[in-house]
Design an enzyme around this catalytic site. Structure first.
Site, PDB file in Angstrom:
ATOM      1  N   LYS A 234       2.031  -7.679  -1.221  1.00  0.00           N
ATOM      2  CA  LYS A 234       0.731  -7.984  -1.790  1.00  0.00           C
ATOM      3  C   LYS A 234      -0.413  -7.539  -0.874  1.00  0.00           C
ATOM      4  CE  LYS A 234      -1.723 -11.498  -4.187  1.00  0.00           C
ATOM      5  NZ  LYS A 234      -2.111 -12.873  -4.280  1.00  0.00           N
TER       6      LYS A 234
ATOM      7  N   LYS B 297       7.124  -1.395   2.522  1.00  0.00           N
ATOM      8  CA  LYS B 297       7.785  -2.312   1.601  1.00  0.00           C
ATOM      9  C   LYS B 297       6.742  -2.880   0.642  1.00  0.00           C
ATOM     10  CE  LYS B 297       8.203  -6.845   3.722  1.00  0.00           C
ATOM     11  NZ  LYS B 297       8.852  -7.687   4.673  1.00  0.00           N
TER      12      LYS B 297
ATOM     13  N   LYS C 219       3.869  -9.680  11.798  1.00  0.00           N
ATOM     14  CA  LYS C 219       2.744 -10.550  11.433  1.00  0.00           C
ATOM     15  C   LYS C 219       1.738 -10.668  12.564  1.00  0.00           C
ATOM     16  CE  LYS C 219       5.111 -13.145   7.908  1.00  0.00           C
ATOM     17  NZ  LYS C 219       5.978 -14.299   7.734  1.00  0.00           N
TER      18      LYS C 219
END
Ligand code: TRP
Length: 329
Positions: free
Chosen positions: A196, A193, A113
């Site tokens: 969204k 993976k 992240k």
């Protein structure tokens, strides 16, 4: 004997994809009879990434709709919005005081992240797994159904629970993850993976035509260049999806025929499409009905809040007692 407890959470990202569904949601549904389940819509976690406040209410609403449409029974299980039981953050604070920063800096999702959001590396992002640990242990959950990307978080949760117990006395059981038969489905690109933010998902509420559009161009075994080449299902993401959605006879058929070029990728994908849509169709019907019932969904979350809070407050009373705080507790 009292049933053991389960906790799991889903971020209100707006739309659930088949990766979420097959890797975690199915298990959440299956555990409802044997366990006493608490399922959270984890908005506190969603706040760690930039968001539009105007959209949050719909995101939460749609997440609750998806949970129920997929098969979570709010009469049996507790369905709650995380921020309505603020004891989660209260416990997270206590756990913060016993969690070394170095444990958090090595969590893989934090590293990811940080790279994806270099201009918003906030404290919440680092602290994300501590809040997740609090979510789980505040209910003294024994089992946590999740996708395999969450395993490092569960390991950390156990370490934190163990540390609390050794410092303040036995309080929290160490929870175990429960992984699905297929615990990781890659995105349509066949590399990353399903996520969204990478725009490589098949969503739970897409029409058969929309899904076909995506499946027909999805990456398969990249070494199979021509229809006449034999393929290798072991390295094909479509095959992983088959394992998640198709009955054994179709999986066996596709494996056999793919290996000897008896079927092409499009044939294989068509079989997958039919099986996938058979499972999604009834869910989509319920989604459509539930989306018209905002009041009902709010009532469910309100009821979930009351039931969850009761358990959470009890745990916090015990925590303060263990910490030696007596004045108001
Ligand atoms: N981190 C999880 C995810 O992104 C969501 C989550 C938050 C969770 N708290 C949890 C999952 C507690 C299981 C248990 O998917």
């Amino acid at each position: 004997m009292e049933k053991k407890r389960v906790f799991s959470g889903i971020q209100p990202s707006g739309r659930l994809h088949i990766g979420n569904y097959a890797s975690a949601m199915r298990n959440m549904i299956a555990l409802q009879d044997e366990y006493s389940c608490v399922y959270g819509i984890v908005d506190y976690h969603a706040f760690t990434i930039k968001f539009e406040p105007k959209e949050m209410d719909d995101r939460v609403f749609n997440c609750a709709v998806d949970y129920i449409a997929a098969g979570i029974n709010p009469q049996k299980s507790i369905l709650m919005l995380q921020s309505t039981v603020s004891e989660h953050t209260e416990l997270a604070w206590i756990l913060n005081t016993i969690t070394p920063i170095s444990w958090l800096e090595r969590v893989p999702t934090f590293k990811e992240k940080k790279e994806q959001n270099p201009h918003n590396v906030n404290m919440g992002l680092l602290d994300y797994p501590v809040l997740m640990a609090a979510d789980i242990i505040i209910y003294k959950a024994a089992v946590v159904p999740v996708g395999d990307d969450q395993v490092p978080h569960l390991e950390l949760t156990r370490e934190i629970a163990r540390r609390f117990n050794s410092l303040f006395g036995e309080t929290f059981p160490e929870p175990k993850e429960q992984l699905a038969r297929v615990s990781r489905i890659l995105g349509l690109d066949g590399v990353n993976k399903m996520s969204k933010s990478l725009d490589n998902c098949i969503y739970l509420d897409e029409t058969k035509e929309e899904i076909w559009k995506k499946l027909s161009t999805a990456v398969t075994d990249t070494d199979r260049k021509r229809r006449s080449d034999p393929g290798n299902p072991d390295v094909c993401n479509i095959f992983t999806m088959h394992k998640a959605f198709s009955p054994k006879k179709d999986i066996d058929h596709c494996t056999r025929e793919c290996r000897k070029a008896g079927i092409g990728c499009l044939d294989c994908k068509k079989i997958l499409l039919d099986n996938m849509f058979t499972e999604l169709e009834p869910i989509q019907k319920k989604q459509k009905e539930l989306r018209k019932k905002r009041e009902y969904i709010y009532d469910v979350l309100h009821d979930g809040k009351k039931r969850a809070k009761k358990i959470a407050v009890e745990t916090m009373d015990e925590v303060y007692e263990k910490l030696g705080i007596k004045v108001f507790h």
